[in-house]
Design a protein around this motif. Structure first.
Motif: not given
Length: 379
Positions: A189-193
């Motif tokens: 859930k954090r990888i895009k950021v």
């Protein structure tokens, strides 16, 4: 006389019976026939026994066929093993010779120097405001210590800063970190950021990457507390600091950088600030996210944030490999910590009891003050 005659008659009868039995035994018709046959035709007897002799011979040949491979195998093993005995003896002699030639005092002295250099390197890195990292070769660590002794803090700071940004953590190294983060399912859930932050670092958008990375460090840390610990109430910075020190960064080994990373995080990233006054920390999370520090956007600060995130990522990734087992280990560790704290604060006198009450009251006041500060800084 009559008795003697009877006895004599009895003996004669028995003698006649014996002769009769003997005569029957010798003169048995069958045996007489066999005996006569053997005398006249010995060739027929031999001929009748030939199949038996042949079977016995074949059996002997088969036994020999079975035994021969075993004998050959035994001889082969002996030929194979005999040189091995010699080789083993040669190795044993070489080991003895090598052990006798080793100067264990030199090894001990070298280990002591290595340990001392590592301890000093960690202290130097904290002094220049850089998180120590375990990918630096030991030979380079000794070199940094020597530079520090010869040239002082400022020169060492400039030298290590260039070394970290130009030699150790170049574009390809950042890409390697990125691939490692992308493989962790718990960062999905954090990888895009995180991808955006790393791309920004590579292209020099440090004013954007640093706030993003600092926020993600805190988010990852709080998520770890929720997954691995049993938080009671609000997860403020004090709770985060305790979790860092007791759970994630609990390795106190000389060659571990856990304690130094924990100190860097709590003293530099979580450094407080006052409005209108100079910000002392170059990477204060509060000063940056609350808009007080506007000079933070440098390549080195961005790299520091990346390194802190990656260090904590590695620790959490290891704990997440088996979450249930990690939870049990964490409970045991926290229980030991509480028992140790209780023993260190134990009291055997009335004075000790009063001191403990004062300490407890002070801890409560500090907790209230810290929570108040956190609330005010987040508003």
């Amino acid at each position: 006389m009559e008795i003697n005659n009877n006895q004599s008659s009895k003996n004669e009868k028995e003698s006649s019976y014996d002769k009769k039995e003997f005569s029957l035994e010798v003169d048995s018709p069958q045996k007489v026939v066999i005996a006569e046959h053997l005398k006249r035709s010995p060739e027929e007897l031999l001929k009748s026994l030939q199949p038996a002799f042949k079977a016995i011979g074949e059996m002997q040949e088969r036994i020999q066929e079975v035994i021969q491979p075993i004998v050959s195998l035994q001889e082969g093993l002996q030929k194979t093993i005999r040189p091995l005995y010699g080789m083993i003896d040669d190795v044993r002699k070489r080991i003895i010779t090598t052990m006798e030639s080793i100067d264990f005092k030199k090894i001990h002295d070298a280990a002591m120097i290595l340990e001392e250099n590592t301890i000093r390197f960690k202290a130097i890195m904290l002094e220049i405001g850089f998180p120590p990292y375990d990918s630096i070769p030991l030979s380079h660590i000794a070199y940094f210590v020597r530079i520090y002794d010869e040239s002082g803090t400022e020169y060492t700071k400039r030298f290590i800063s260039r070394y970290m940004s130009l030699v150790v953590y170049r574009k390809e190294d950042i890409r390697y970190m990125q691939k490692k983060w992308q493989k962790a399912h718990w960062l999905e859930k954090r990888i895009k950021v995180l991808n955006s932050a790393l791309e920004g670092h590579i292209h020099g958008y440090y004013d954007l990457t640093i706030p993003t990375l600092l926020a993600q460090i805190e988010g990852m840390l709080v998520e770890g507390i929720l997954l691995l610990d049993e938080p009671d109430g609000r997860i403020g910075y004090k709770v985060q600091g305790n979790f860092l020190a007791q759970v994630i960064l609990g390795d106190a080994d000389t060659f571990s950088f856990d304690e130094e990373i924990e100190k860097f995080y709590t003293t530099i990233i979580l450094a407080e600030f006052e409005r209108g006054k100079e910000v002392k920390s170059e990477l204060s999370r509060h000063a940056i996210l609350h808009g007080e520090d506007v000079k933070y956007g440098t390549k080195l600060n961005s790299l520091k944030a990346i390194l802190i995130f990656d260090y904590l990522f590695n620790k959490l990734d290891e704990l997440y490999y088996d979450i249930e087992n990690s939870k049990q280990e964490i409970r045991k560790r926290l229980k030991r910590t509480k028992k140790s704290h209780t023993r260190s604060n134990g009291n055997n006198t009335g004075k000790g009891h009063i001191e403990n009450e004062k300490r407890y009251s002070k801890d409560k006041d500090d907790l209230k003050r810290n929570n108040s500060t956190e609330l005010n800084s987040d508003q």
